[in-house]
Design an enzyme around this catalytic site. Structure first.
Site, PDB file in Angstrom:
ATOM      1  N   ARG A   1      35.753   0.340  66.244  1.00 12.18           N
ATOM      2  CA  ARG A   1      34.516  -0.434  66.332  1.00 12.18           C
ATOM      3  C   ARG A   1      34.872  -1.923  66.307  1.00 12.18           C
ATOM      4  O   ARG A   1      35.503  -2.389  65.360  1.00 12.18           O
ATOM      5  CB  ARG A   1      33.614  -0.068  65.147  1.00 12.18           C
TER       6      ARG A   1
ATOM      7  N   HIS B   1      27.741  -9.444  65.765  1.00 13.48           N
ATOM      8  CA  HIS B   1      28.261  -9.393  64.403  1.00 13.48           C
ATOM      9  C   HIS B   1      28.281 -10.835  63.905  1.00 13.48           C
ATOM     10  O   HIS B   1      29.325 -11.385  63.585  1.00 13.48           O
ATOM     11  CB  HIS B   1      29.631  -8.718  64.362  1.00 13.48           C
TER      12      HIS B   1
ATOM     13  N   GLU C   1      24.214  -5.308  60.592  1.00 15.85           N
ATOM     14  CA  GLU C   1      23.694  -5.788  59.308  1.00 15.85           C
ATOM     15  C   GLU C   1      22.683  -6.921  59.449  1.00 15.85           C
ATOM     16  O   GLU C   1      22.945  -8.049  58.995  1.00 15.85           O
ATOM     17  CB  GLU C   1      24.848  -6.216  58.397  1.00 15.85           C
TER      18      GLU C   1
ATOM     19  N   ASN D   1      26.322   0.971  56.924  1.00 15.80           N
ATOM     20  CA  ASN D   1      27.424   0.325  56.212  1.00 15.80           C
ATOM     21  C   ASN D   1      27.131   0.421  54.726  1.00 15.80           C
ATOM     22  O   ASN D   1      26.070  -0.019  54.263  1.00 15.80           O
ATOM     23  CB  ASN D   1      27.542  -1.154  56.608  1.00 15.80           C
TER      24      ASN D   1
ATOM     25  N   TYR E   1      28.781  -0.174  50.850  1.00 13.59           N
ATOM     26  CA  TYR E   1      29.851  -0.691  49.989  1.00 13.59           C
ATOM     27  C   TYR E   1      29.639  -0.311  48.529  1.00 13.59           C
ATOM     28  O   TYR E   1      30.580  -0.002  47.819  1.00 13.59           O
ATOM     29  CB  TYR E   1      29.982  -2.208  50.159  1.00 13.59           C
TER      30      TYR E   1
ATOM     31  N   GLU F   1      30.750   1.237  58.430  1.00 15.24           N
ATOM     32  CA  GLU F   1      31.630   0.417  57.587  1.00 15.24           C
ATOM     33  C   GLU F   1      31.616   0.962  56.175  1.00 15.24           C
ATOM     34  O   GLU F   1      30.572   1.356  55.653  1.00 15.24           O
ATOM     35  CB  GLU F   1      31.156  -1.043  57.489  1.00 15.24           C
TER      36      GLU F   1
HETATM   37  O1  IFM Z   1      33.514  -8.322  56.265  1.00 13.48           O
HETATM   38  C1  IFM Z   1      32.229  -7.812  56.176  1.00 13.48           C
HETATM   39  C2  IFM Z   1      31.710  -7.404  57.530  1.00 13.48           C
HETATM   40  O2  IFM Z   1      31.737  -8.442  58.436  1.00 13.48           O
HETATM   41  C3  IFM Z   1      30.271  -6.935  57.416  1.00 13.48           C
HETATM   42  N1  IFM Z   1      30.138  -5.943  56.387  1.00 13.48           N
HETATM   43  C4  IFM Z   1      30.725  -6.200  55.107  1.00 13.48           C
HETATM   44  C5  IFM Z   1      32.180  -6.609  55.274  1.00 13.48           C
HETATM   45  C6  IFM Z   1      32.815  -6.864  53.892  1.00 13.48           C
HETATM   46  O3  IFM Z   1      32.124  -7.860  53.227  1.00 13.48           O
END
Ligand code: IFM
Length: 473
Positions: A76, A119, A164, A299, A301, A380
């Protein structure tokens, strides 16, 4: 016990143009909002910028060879609007040619190209005409999408419009932590709507060109839990974060409406901003925004535990600091009385909690409440850690390898519970420019020595290669 992934499940990694390409002013590329923002004193740690980054623009062949070595099935990446249409103007043949060569290289290596159109690196010239607060930018984006399709549509099947949009609206136009660094509730609201409109307008335009493309969007989503699910204040805090982070984007995309509870909350804080935003939402916009999709990228985290009560031991709020750990304006227009609860989970180098089970629940919830039959992809997921290079040159990043394994496994938990998840992309292939944090935070499974541009596969990279080869965890 090892468990296998279903046939067809794709393993990949993700990157983004501004974070890795460098060659910021070569072959006709002009400034994006990140080129401008990173030059604002204090905006990025150490005054870092993406001028050189990982020099991927010149080293893409070696990078594709690394992907092949890792066994990646898909990659990606994003195209840079400023490279393809400098200043938002006519197409730059040299700029688009770079992506054409990259796609050819990927296909020759049997790696499926997964293309993201935005992005975050919008041309600075467009920001100077209003950026995402201007409705016109949505149409400009659709024009840009078509020009990328003109060049790559014969070889690229998977298209993601936005990465995002919460970040490119509220983090960028309300908290000011990301480019263009504005701090206004009104601007964040307008940006969010125009980003979604741009997505819908581009989907419409691309579908008209080619009905066989796989079109989607990528959202960053969280799991907002209440500290005490019997406590009305805690429940309300969780509702507000879920609403402003997740539902603000999921509801219009899948239900064709903005969440009315959140509109009410924000009106209580800034009625004028909400009134301007309402004027910006024209009849028919939500129909465009909610056009059917072929894929939803998620995405993930970390999640968060929320309370309506002040926390005596300090707060673990992951959203309201900048790269220098300074408190910032909140990206949440309605944030008074929301408190983040420290729950003692391990944390990454970003100070983000490690919460793999949150990913399983998030995938289950999004499938049940929104996506329905639309397949999900984890586009992500990753972790920054303070890597140490051993005397032998090796990076023994056991923490990142464990993070990766646990989240791949959490994805499989969702698959086994019946959710249609079809792929996992680790963020990121390479250590790279981490926005306001500059080069200080490394997410890669491949180390980049920024002085020499030498790449070295880390222990986590080898672990991922093993998982991919076995198709099992
Ligand atoms: O690096 C970023 C990415 O550009 C977008 N999502 C989160 C990642 C980590 O912070």
């Amino acid at each position: 016990m090892t468990r296998s992934f279903p046939d067809g499940f794709l393993f990949g990694t993700a990157t983004a143009a501004y974070q890795i390409e460098g060659a910021a002013f070569e072959d006709g590329r002009t400034a994006s909002i990140w080129d401008a923002f990173s030059r604002v004193p204090g905006a990025v740690v150490n005054g870092d910028n993406g001028d050189v980054a990982c020099d991927h623009y010149h080293r893409y062949r070696d990078d594709v060879a690394l992907m092949k070595q890792l066994g990646l099935q898909t990659y990606r990446f994003s195209t840079s609007w400023s490279r393809v249409r400098p200043d938002g103007g006519p197409v730059n043949a040299q700029g688009i040619d770079f992506y054409s060569r990259l796609v050819d290289e990927l296909l020759a290596a049997d790696i499926v190209p997964w293309l993201t159109l935005h992005h975050w690196d919008m041309p600075q010239a467009l920001e100077e005409q209003g950026g995402w607060t201007s409705r016109d930018t949505a149409q400009r984006f659709a024009d840009y999408a078509l020009s990328v399709h003109d060049a790559l549509g014969d070889r690229v099947q998977h298209w993601t419009t936005m990465n995002e949009p919460w970040c490119s609206s509220f983090l960028s136009y309300t908290a000011g932590v990301h480019a263009p660094g504005r701090t206004s509730i009104r601007d964040g609201l307008l940006a969010s709507h125009h980003l979604l409109l741009a997505h819908g307008t581009a989907v419409q335009a691309l579908r008209e060109r080619d009905a066989t493309l796989d079109l989607g969007i990528t959202l960053n989503l969280t799991v907002a839990d209440a500290a005490d699910d019997k406590d009305p204040l805690d429940l309300d805090a969780a509702r507000r974060i879920d609403g402003q982070f997740n539902r603000w984007f999921l509801d219009p995309l899948f239900h064709g409406e903005y969440p009315s509870d959140i509109v009410r909350d924000i009106r209580d804080v800034d009625a004028a901003a909400v009134s301007d935003w309402q004027d910006a939402v024209h009849d028919g916009d939500l129909q465009i925004i909610s056009a059917p999709l072929d894929a939803l990228g998620i995405n993930y985290y970390h999640g968060e535990l929320l309370s309506g009560h002040p926390q005596s031991g300090g707060e673990g709020n992951p959203h309201e600091t900048d790269g220098q750990q300074r408190p910032t304006a909140s990206p949440f227009p309605s944030h008074e009385g929301i408190h983040w609860v420290e729950r003692g989970l391990p944390r990454t180098g970003m100070d983000w909690e490690v919460q793999p089970e949150g990913l399983t629940r998030l995938l289950q919830r999004v499938a049940a409440d929104y996506a329905g039959s639309v397949p999900l992809y984890v586009t992500e997921n990753g972790a920054a850690y303070d890597d140490v290079v051993g005397e032998d040159g090796e990076v023994a990043d056991a923490d990142r390898a464990a993070f990766l394994r646990e989240h791949v496994s959490a994805t499989l938990d969702a698959v086994e519970s019946g959710v249609d998840v079809r792929g996992y992309f680790y963020w990121s292939l390479l250590d790279n420019f981490e926005w306001a944090w500059g080069y200080g935070k490394r997410f890669g499974i491949v180390r980049v020595d920024y002085d020499t541009q030498r790449r070295a596969i880390k222990q986590s990279g080898r672990e991922y290669a093993r998982i991919i080869a076995a198709r099992a965890v």
